[in-house]
Scaffold this motif. Structure first.
Motif, PDB file in Angstrom:
ATOM      1  N   CYS A  67       0.830  -1.212   0.000  1.00  0.00           N
ATOM      2  CA  CYS A  67       0.000   0.000   0.000  1.00  0.00           C
ATOM      3  C   CYS A  67       0.862   1.258   0.000  1.00  0.00           C
ATOM      4  N   ALA A  68       1.931   1.259   0.787  1.00  0.00           N
ATOM      5  CA  ALA A  68       2.804   2.424   0.870  1.00  0.00           C
ATOM      6  C   ALA A  68       3.440   2.734  -0.475  1.00  0.00           C
ATOM      7  N   ALA A  69       3.734   1.682  -1.253  1.00  0.00           N
ATOM      8  CA  ALA A  69       4.390   1.854  -2.545  1.00  0.00           C
ATOM      9  C   ALA A  69       3.414   2.047  -3.693  1.00  0.00           C
ATOM     10  N   LEU A  81       3.228  10.777  -0.293  1.00  0.00           N
ATOM     11  CA  LEU A  81       4.636  10.719  -0.644  1.00  0.00           C
ATOM     12  C   LEU A  81       5.143  12.147  -0.780  1.00  0.00           C
ATOM     13  N   GLY A  82       6.003  12.549   0.166  1.00  0.00           N
ATOM     14  CA  GLY A  82       6.517  13.905   0.129  1.00  0.00           C
ATOM     15  C   GLY A  82       5.436  14.967   0.193  1.00  0.00           C
ATOM     16  N   GLY A  83       4.351  14.663   0.884  1.00  0.00           N
ATOM     17  CA  GLY A  83       3.261  15.626   1.020  1.00  0.00           C
ATOM     18  C   GLY A  83       2.201  15.519  -0.049  1.00  0.00           C
ATOM     19  N   ASN A  84       2.390  14.631  -1.035  1.00  0.00           N
ATOM     20  CA  ASN A  84       1.421  14.463  -2.121  1.00  0.00           C
ATOM     21  C   ASN A  84       0.659  13.159  -1.959  1.00  0.00           C
ATOM     22  N   SER A  85      -0.662  13.254  -2.011  1.00  0.00           N
ATOM     23  CA  SER A  85      -1.507  12.093  -1.785  1.00  0.00           C
ATOM     24  C   SER A  85      -1.511  11.155  -2.988  1.00  0.00           C
ATOM     25  N   LEU A  86      -1.507   9.839  -2.700  1.00  0.00           N
ATOM     26  CA  LEU A  86      -1.651   8.833  -3.755  1.00  0.00           C
ATOM     27  C   LEU A  86      -3.108   8.495  -4.000  1.00  0.00           C
ATOM     28  N   ARG A  87      -3.981   8.968  -3.112  1.00  0.00           N
ATOM     29  CA  ARG A  87      -5.395   8.606  -3.211  1.00  0.00           C
ATOM     30  C   ARG A  87      -6.002   9.184  -4.478  1.00  0.00           C
ATOM     31  N   GLY A  88      -6.695   8.355  -5.219  1.00  0.00           N
ATOM     32  CA  GLY A  88      -7.383   8.822  -6.412  1.00  0.00           C
ATOM     33  C   GLY A  88      -6.546   8.816  -7.671  1.00  0.00           C
ATOM     34  N   LEU A  89      -5.239   8.518  -7.563  1.00  0.00           N
ATOM     35  CA  LEU A  89      -4.405   8.468  -8.760  1.00  0.00           C
ATOM     36  C   LEU A  89      -4.742   7.220  -9.573  1.00  0.00           C
ATOM     37  N   ASN A  90      -4.845   7.377 -10.895  1.00  0.00           N
ATOM     38  CA  ASN A  90      -5.095   6.199 -11.726  1.00  0.00           C
ATOM     39  C   ASN A  90      -3.798   5.431 -11.937  1.00  0.00           C
ATOM     40  N   GLU A  91      -3.893   4.282 -12.588  1.00  0.00           N
ATOM     41  CA  GLU A  91      -2.723   3.412 -12.713  1.00  0.00           C
ATOM     42  C   GLU A  91      -1.611   4.059 -13.522  1.00  0.00           C
ATOM     43  N   LEU A  94       0.085   6.431 -11.144  1.00  0.00           N
ATOM     44  CA  LEU A  94       0.826   5.683 -10.128  1.00  0.00           C
ATOM     45  C   LEU A  94       2.101   5.073 -10.707  1.00  0.00           C
ATOM     46  N   THR A  95       2.001   4.553 -11.922  1.00  0.00           N
ATOM     47  CA  THR A  95       3.180   3.977 -12.572  1.00  0.00           C
ATOM     48  C   THR A  95       4.249   5.037 -12.771  1.00  0.00           C
ATOM     49  N   LYS A  96       3.839   6.221 -13.204  1.00  0.00           N
ATOM     50  CA  LYS A  96       4.786   7.325 -13.405  1.00  0.00           C
ATOM     51  C   LYS A  96       5.440   7.709 -12.077  1.00  0.00           C
ATOM     52  N   LEU A  97       4.623   7.775 -11.018  1.00  0.00           N
ATOM     53  CA  LEU A  97       5.133   8.132  -9.698  1.00  0.00           C
ATOM     54  C   LEU A  97       6.139   7.103  -9.208  1.00  0.00           C
ATOM     55  N   ARG A  98       5.819   5.824  -9.384  1.00  0.00           N
ATOM     56  CA  ARG A  98       6.729   4.768  -8.931  1.00  0.00           C
ATOM     57  C   ARG A  98       8.054   4.824  -9.682  1.00  0.00           C
ATOM     58  N   ARG A  99       7.976   5.076 -10.984  1.00  0.00           N
ATOM     59  CA  ARG A  99       9.203   5.123 -11.785  1.00  0.00           C
ATOM     60  C   ARG A  99      10.098   6.288 -11.402  1.00  0.00           C
ATOM     61  N   GLU A 100       9.489   7.413 -11.057  1.00  0.00           N
ATOM     62  CA  GLU A 100      10.262   8.630 -10.834  1.00  0.00           C
ATOM     63  C   GLU A 100      10.650   8.857  -9.379  1.00  0.00           C
ATOM     64  N   GLN A 101       9.839   8.355  -8.435  1.00  0.00           N
ATOM     65  CA  GLN A 101      10.077   8.719  -7.037  1.00  0.00           C
ATOM     66  C   GLN A 101      10.262   7.541  -6.082  1.00  0.00           C
ATOM     67  N   MET A 102      10.162   6.316  -6.605  1.00  0.00           N
ATOM     68  CA  MET A 102      10.311   5.145  -5.751  1.00  0.00           C
ATOM     69  C   MET A 102      11.327   4.186  -6.346  1.00  0.00           C
TER      70      MET A 102
END
Length: 255
Positions: A67-69, A81-91, A94-102
Motif C-alpha cells: 500500500c505504501a508503494a 509521498l513527500g506531502g502528495n496524496s496517492l489517493r485517487g491516482l489512476n494506474e 501511479l506507474t509514473k510516480l513509482r518510476r520517478e520517485q520510488m
C-alpha cells in the motif's frame, strides 16, 4: 519495546515526511469471508531514515509495503509521498510516480536476462524518457561495487552480485523512497551483510529513505528504527536495537 504514538498530518513538522501513512486499512474479501490485513495504521517515515518493518506471519507487514508503494490500494486512509496524496491516482499516474520517485528491491532480483548489467541499471531512466548518461550509470555501479561488470549479463553473476545490480537499478533515479522486501532472503550471511551495508550507506551518504520488510533480526538491526506490526496494527518500535533485543521483541509478539 517502546510504543509508537500515532502521528496525524496536523502534527507532522513543517517539512513533510518522505512517506506518511494516515489511517490505512486494507480488507480482503472472498467467498470465505473478510480478512482485515491492516486496521488503521498511521505512521510517518522521516526523510533520510532507514526503517525495518517486522511482525509475525499475517501481521500485515507485506500489505503495508504494498500500500505504501502504491502497488495496492488501501481500503481506506491515505498514503502521502513527500506531502502528495496517492489517493485517487489512476494506474498511469501511479506507474509514473513509482518510476520517478520510488525504488524497489525484492527477494527475487527481477533482472532482465537478455540485458547487460549496464542496460538493466539504465532501464528505469529509459522508461521515464531520459537518455542515461554513462557517468551516472557508472557512478551507481561503483557505489554497489560492480564497476567492471557493466557488460556482464545476470546469468554470469552470483546471487549477491545480481542483488547489487537490483539495488543500483533502484538507486539510479535517486528515488524519494526506497522499498525493500526481504532483500537478503535468498542470500548467505556474508553476502547479506554486504547488501544491508549498501542500504545503510544509501541513507547515511545519499540521504535516501529506506523502508525494508524483513523477518530477520540481524537484518533489522541495520536500520535506525524497527517498526513492529501485530494483527494489522502498529505494536511498537525499537530505535537502534541489537539483534538480540529485536528478536526478544518479536518473541513477545508471537506469544
Amino acid at each position: 519495546m517502546t510504543s509508537t504514538a500515532p502521528m496525524r498530518p496536523s502534527v507532522v513538522p513543517s517539512e513533510p515526511p518522505a512517506l506518511l501513512l494516515d489511517g490505512i486499512t486494507k480488507t480482503y474479501r472472498s467467498k470465505a469471508g473478510s480478512v482485515e490485513a491492516l486496521r488503521g495504521v498511521t505512521y510517518h517515515f522521516v526523510r533520510g531514515s532507514f526503517t525495518a518493518v517486522m511482525g509475525p506471519s499475517g501481521s500485515g507487514k507485506s500489505t503495508l509495503l504494498q500500500c505504501a508503494a502504491g502497488l495496492d490500494q488501501p481500503t481506506s486512509g491515505d498514503v502521502m509521498l513527500g506531502g502528495n496524496s496517492l489517493r485517487g491516482l489512476n494506474e498511469v499516474a501511479l506507474t509514473k510516480l513509482r518510476r520517478e520517485q520510488m525504488g524497489f528491491v525484492f527477494q527475487a532480483y527481477n533482472l532482465l536476462p537478455s540485458l547487460t548489467v549496464y542496460d538493466n541499471i539504465a532501464l528505469p531512466l529509459r522508461l521515464t524518457g531520459r537518455k542515461p548518461r554513462r557517468d551516472e550509470v557508472h557512478r551507481v555501479l561503483d557505489q554497489v561495487g560492480l564497476e567492471g561488470k557493466a557488460r556482464r549479463r545476470p546469468a554470469e553473476l552470483s546471487g549477491g552480485q545480481q542483488q547489487r545490480v537490483a539495488i543500483a537499478r533502484a538507486l539510479i533515479t535517486q528515488p524519494a523512497v526506497f522499498f525493500a522486501d526481504e532483500p537478503t532472503g535468498a542470500l548467505d550471511s556474508s553476502t547479506s551483510r554486504q547488501i544491508l551495508g549498501l542500504l545503510r550507506e544509501a541513507t547515511d551518504r545519499a540521504g535516501q529513505t529506506v523502508v525494508m520488510v524483513t523477518h530477520d533480526p540481524v537484518a533489522a538491526a541495520y536500520a535506525e528504527r524497527v517498526l513492529f506490526l501485530s494483527d494489522g496494527l502498529v505494536a511498537g518500535s525499537i530505535d537502534r536495537g541489537t539483534p538480540a533485543q529485536i528478536a526478544a521483541a518479536m518473541s513477545e509478539l508471537e506469544r
